[in-house]
Design a protein around this motif. Structure first.
Motif, PDB file in Angstrom:
ATOM      1  N   ILE A  77      -6.264 -31.883  48.054  1.00  0.00           N
ATOM      2  CA  ILE A  77      -5.896 -30.939  49.108  1.00  0.00           C
ATOM      3  C   ILE A  77      -4.875 -31.576  50.046  1.00  0.00           C
ATOM      4  O   ILE A  77      -3.884 -30.942  50.438  1.00  0.00           O
ATOM      5  CB  ILE A  77      -7.140 -30.483  49.894  1.00  0.00           C
ATOM      6  CG1 ILE A  77      -8.053 -29.643  49.000  1.00  0.00           C
ATOM      7  CG2 ILE A  77      -6.741 -29.705  51.138  1.00  0.00           C
ATOM      8  CD1 ILE A  77      -7.412 -28.380  48.487  1.00  0.00           C
ATOM      9  N   ASN A  78      -5.081 -32.833  50.405  1.00  0.00           N
ATOM     10  CA  ASN A  78      -4.117 -33.516  51.265  1.00  0.00           C
ATOM     11  C   ASN A  78      -2.767 -33.665  50.582  1.00  0.00           C
ATOM     12  O   ASN A  78      -1.716 -33.515  51.228  1.00  0.00           O
ATOM     13  CB  ASN A  78      -4.660 -34.879  51.673  1.00  0.00           C
ATOM     14  CG  ASN A  78      -5.625 -34.792  52.837  1.00  0.00           C
ATOM     15  OD1 ASN A  78      -5.222 -34.628  53.982  1.00  0.00           O
ATOM     16  ND2 ASN A  78      -6.919 -34.891  52.561  1.00  0.00           N
ATOM     17  N   ALA A  79      -2.785 -33.929  49.279  1.00  0.00           N
ATOM     18  CA  ALA A  79      -1.520 -34.026  48.547  1.00  0.00           C
ATOM     19  C   ALA A  79      -0.767 -32.702  48.603  1.00  0.00           C
ATOM     20  O   ALA A  79       0.460 -32.673  48.815  1.00  0.00           O
ATOM     21  CB  ALA A  79      -1.785 -34.430  47.097  1.00  0.00           C
ATOM     22  N   ALA A  80      -1.484 -31.588  48.434  1.00  0.00           N
ATOM     23  CA  ALA A  80      -0.849 -30.277  48.477  1.00  0.00           C
ATOM     24  C   ALA A  80      -0.286 -29.979  49.868  1.00  0.00           C
ATOM     25  O   ALA A  80       0.792 -29.397  49.998  1.00  0.00           O
ATOM     26  CB  ALA A  80      -1.858 -29.200  48.073  1.00  0.00           C
ATOM     27  N   ILE A  81      -1.003 -30.380  50.915  1.00  0.00           N
ATOM     28  CA  ILE A  81      -0.519 -30.152  52.276  1.00  0.00           C
ATOM     29  C   ILE A  81       0.752 -30.951  52.526  1.00  0.00           C
ATOM     30  O   ILE A  81       1.721 -30.445  53.114  1.00  0.00           O
ATOM     31  CB  ILE A  81      -1.615 -30.511  53.296  1.00  0.00           C
ATOM     32  CG1 ILE A  81      -2.809 -29.553  53.170  1.00  0.00           C
ATOM     33  CG2 ILE A  81      -1.061 -30.462  54.718  1.00  0.00           C
ATOM     34  CD1 ILE A  81      -3.992 -29.928  54.037  1.00  0.00           C
ATOM     35  N   ARG A  84       3.597 -29.321  50.529  1.00  0.00           N
ATOM     36  CA  ARG A  84       3.829 -27.892  50.791  1.00  0.00           C
ATOM     37  C   ARG A  84       3.774 -27.093  49.493  1.00  0.00           C
ATOM     38  O   ARG A  84       4.610 -26.246  49.200  1.00  0.00           O
ATOM     39  CB  ARG A  84       5.167 -27.653  51.471  1.00  0.00           C
ATOM     40  CG  ARG A  84       5.153 -27.844  52.979  1.00  0.00           C
ATOM     41  CD  ARG A  84       5.021 -29.290  53.395  1.00  0.00           C
ATOM     42  NE  ARG A  84       5.249 -29.446  54.834  1.00  0.00           N
ATOM     43  CZ  ARG A  84       5.173 -30.628  55.462  1.00  0.00           C
ATOM     44  NH1 ARG A  84       4.873 -31.739  54.783  1.00  0.00           N
ATOM     45  NH2 ARG A  84       5.404 -30.689  56.763  1.00  0.00           N
ATOM     46  N   ARG A  85       2.747 -27.363  48.699  1.00  0.00           N
ATOM     47  CA  ARG A  85       2.556 -26.671  47.448  1.00  0.00           C
ATOM     48  C   ARG A  85       1.241 -25.893  47.457  1.00  0.00           C
ATOM     49  O   ARG A  85       0.275 -26.306  48.100  1.00  0.00           O
ATOM     50  CB  ARG A  85       2.524 -27.673  46.283  1.00  0.00           C
ATOM     51  CG  ARG A  85       3.882 -28.258  45.934  1.00  0.00           C
ATOM     52  CD  ARG A  85       4.786 -27.203  45.338  1.00  0.00           C
ATOM     53  NE  ARG A  85       6.076 -27.744  44.911  1.00  0.00           N
ATOM     54  CZ  ARG A  85       7.056 -26.987  44.419  1.00  0.00           C
ATOM     55  NH1 ARG A  85       6.889 -25.679  44.295  1.00  0.00           N
ATOM     56  NH2 ARG A  85       8.190 -27.527  44.056  1.00  0.00           N
ATOM     57  N   PRO A  86       1.167 -24.761  46.727  1.00  0.00           N
ATOM     58  CA  PRO A  86      -0.105 -24.046  46.612  1.00  0.00           C
ATOM     59  C   PRO A  86      -1.134 -24.891  45.860  1.00  0.00           C
ATOM     60  O   PRO A  86      -0.785 -25.749  45.039  1.00  0.00           O
ATOM     61  CB  PRO A  86       0.258 -22.789  45.812  1.00  0.00           C
ATOM     62  CG  PRO A  86       1.745 -22.684  45.871  1.00  0.00           C
ATOM     63  CD  PRO A  86       2.265 -24.074  46.023  1.00  0.00           C
ATOM     64  N   VAL A 264      -0.696 -27.617  42.849  1.00  0.00           N
ATOM     65  CA  VAL A 264      -1.580 -28.780  42.763  1.00  0.00           C
ATOM     66  C   VAL A 264      -2.922 -28.255  42.274  1.00  0.00           C
ATOM     67  O   VAL A 264      -3.543 -27.404  42.923  1.00  0.00           O
ATOM     68  CB  VAL A 264      -1.735 -29.475  44.127  1.00  0.00           C
ATOM     69  CG1 VAL A 264      -2.765 -30.590  44.050  1.00  0.00           C
ATOM     70  CG2 VAL A 264      -0.390 -30.011  44.597  1.00  0.00           C
ATOM     71  N   ARG A 265      -3.367 -28.730  41.113  1.00  0.00           N
ATOM     72  CA  ARG A 265      -4.559 -28.169  40.485  1.00  0.00           C
ATOM     73  C   ARG A 265      -5.802 -28.982  40.838  1.00  0.00           C
ATOM     74  O   ARG A 265      -5.828 -30.214  40.717  1.00  0.00           O
ATOM     75  CB  ARG A 265      -4.378 -28.101  38.972  1.00  0.00           C
ATOM     76  CG  ARG A 265      -3.465 -26.958  38.547  1.00  0.00           C
ATOM     77  CD  ARG A 265      -3.213 -26.954  37.069  1.00  0.00           C
ATOM     78  NE  ARG A 265      -2.110 -27.839  36.719  1.00  0.00           N
ATOM     79  CZ  ARG A 265      -1.735 -28.100  35.466  1.00  0.00           C
ATOM     80  NH1 ARG A 265      -2.386 -27.556  34.466  1.00  0.00           N
ATOM     81  NH2 ARG A 265      -0.711 -28.902  35.232  1.00  0.00           N
TER      82      ARG A 265
END
Length: 359
Positions: A77-81, A84-86, A264-265
């Protein structure tokens, strides 16, 4: 009368813990017998009798506050934040996919969660905005009808446009909003690809506003979260802080590769016994953990054969802890009808999700 209805009705006396007794005799014992609700079923609306409203005790806030994701989930989740990826979250029903989005919004204090529940009829346009052309036409006809003047309110086209959850999430703000796109795999086959363009560009156009003359280049429209009206300039919305988008997927179908590589899965695995005990502790307190152990064992045994949700476990533990069938540890309910009733109710509360499951 059906055969099954004759075995335990009419002749059996109501148990002392019954609120609804099935006797057809009115009574007002609910105030004395009904215990406080589970923490995740406390709502914020004030009752009609004027009791004080507690806005800090909504079910959504409670679920978000007590949610405990695995460390691997937190990392992704932090990587996605950062990127800026869903986030595309996959997992069985009841493992907490939707609650993850609520947890992010609550912990980061990013305002109410924007929720888009997807179904087979959902379209990208629905997620972005809705234009009530019929309502505008009806009011225009009313204005032109004979009689006293009705004013020129129809000039305000923004009164007939409400941004959807996706459209609201993309409004230019200094801080991102959290958007939950729930069960995308239930949507139309083209919807993931349609979303790609919006996610890549971080913008969209409202044609009904883009066609307006220069003197109407700024229009105020309604938003999905029922907050203040938002100003749209020349029909174009361009985000500033890209929203934190959590897309849930029950694994019912595969998504296009172009969509998958831009997300990001995150795969949420079912909780083990230790994690389940932590969830019970967070929801019901330390004293509930010991009483929950046999219920957790039964829950895990059932989950090995069928899909069963974690909130079913919490319901069963809460009911076992309520004391309505005797001591929570079971000592006082070890004999007689209470023990059988307790067993039947726990079995029903832990029934598998699949409709064909006979247990």
């Amino acid at each position: 009368m059906p055969e099954h209805a004759a075995d335990d009705t009419a002749t059996a006396a109501p148990d002392s813990w019954f609120i609804y007794r099935g006797t057809g005799v009115p009574h007002s014992d609910i105030d004395e017998l009904l215990p406080p609700p589970p923490p995740w079923r406390v709502f914020s609306e004030a009752p009609a009798d004027g009791a004080p409203e507690d806005r800090s005790a909504t079910p959504e806030d409670h679920r978000a506050r007590t949610y405990r994701p695995a460390r691997s989930v937190v990392e992704l989740i932090n990587a996605a934040i950062y990127l800026r990826r869903p986030v595309l979250v996959t997992g069985k029903p009841g493992v907490g996919k939707s609650t993850l989005a609520r947890s992010i919004a609550y912990e980061l204090d990013l305002g109410p969660l924007l929720h888009w529940p997807v179904n087979s009829r959902s379209t990208l346009s629905e997620g972005l905005y809705r234009y009530d052309a019929i309502g505008r036409l009806q009011e225009a006809n009313l204005r032109d009808a004979p009689g006293p003047p009705h004013g020129d309110r129809t000039a305000d086209i923004g009164r007939y446009i409400r941004l959807g959850p996706l459209g609201t999430a993309l409004l230019p703000r200094s801080r991102p909003r959290v958007l939950l796109v729930d069960e995308l795999d239930k949507g139309d086959l083209d919807l993931p690809n349609d979303l790609l363009d919006v996610f890549e560009e971080g913008s969209y156009t409202i044609p009904e506003l883009a066609r307006l003359p220069d003197e109407q280049r700024e229009v105020e429209v309604f938003t999905d979260d029922h907050g203040p009206r938002a100003t749209i300039r020349r029909g174009r919305v361009v985000c500033h802080a890209f929203p934190i988008v959590v897309i849930t997927n029950n694994g019912e179908r595969r998504f296009p590769p172009a969509f998958l590589r831009r997300c990001v899965r995150v795969d949420i695995q079912p909780h083990d016994s230790r994690a389940l005990a932590q969830i019970v502790r967070a929801q019901l307190g330390e004293e509930a953990v010991a009483a929950a152990e046999p219920v957790i064992e039964r829950f895990l045994a059932k989950r090995s054969r069928d899909d069963i949700a974690t909130d079913q476990l919490l319901n069963a533990v809460y009911f076992a802890m309520s004391g309505v069938l005797g001591d929570p540890g079971g000592q006082e309910a070890a004999e007689g009808a209470d023990a059988h009733t307790r067993e039947r109710l726990l079995e029903a509360l832990l029934r598998g999700i699949n409709a064909m499951d006979p247990s």
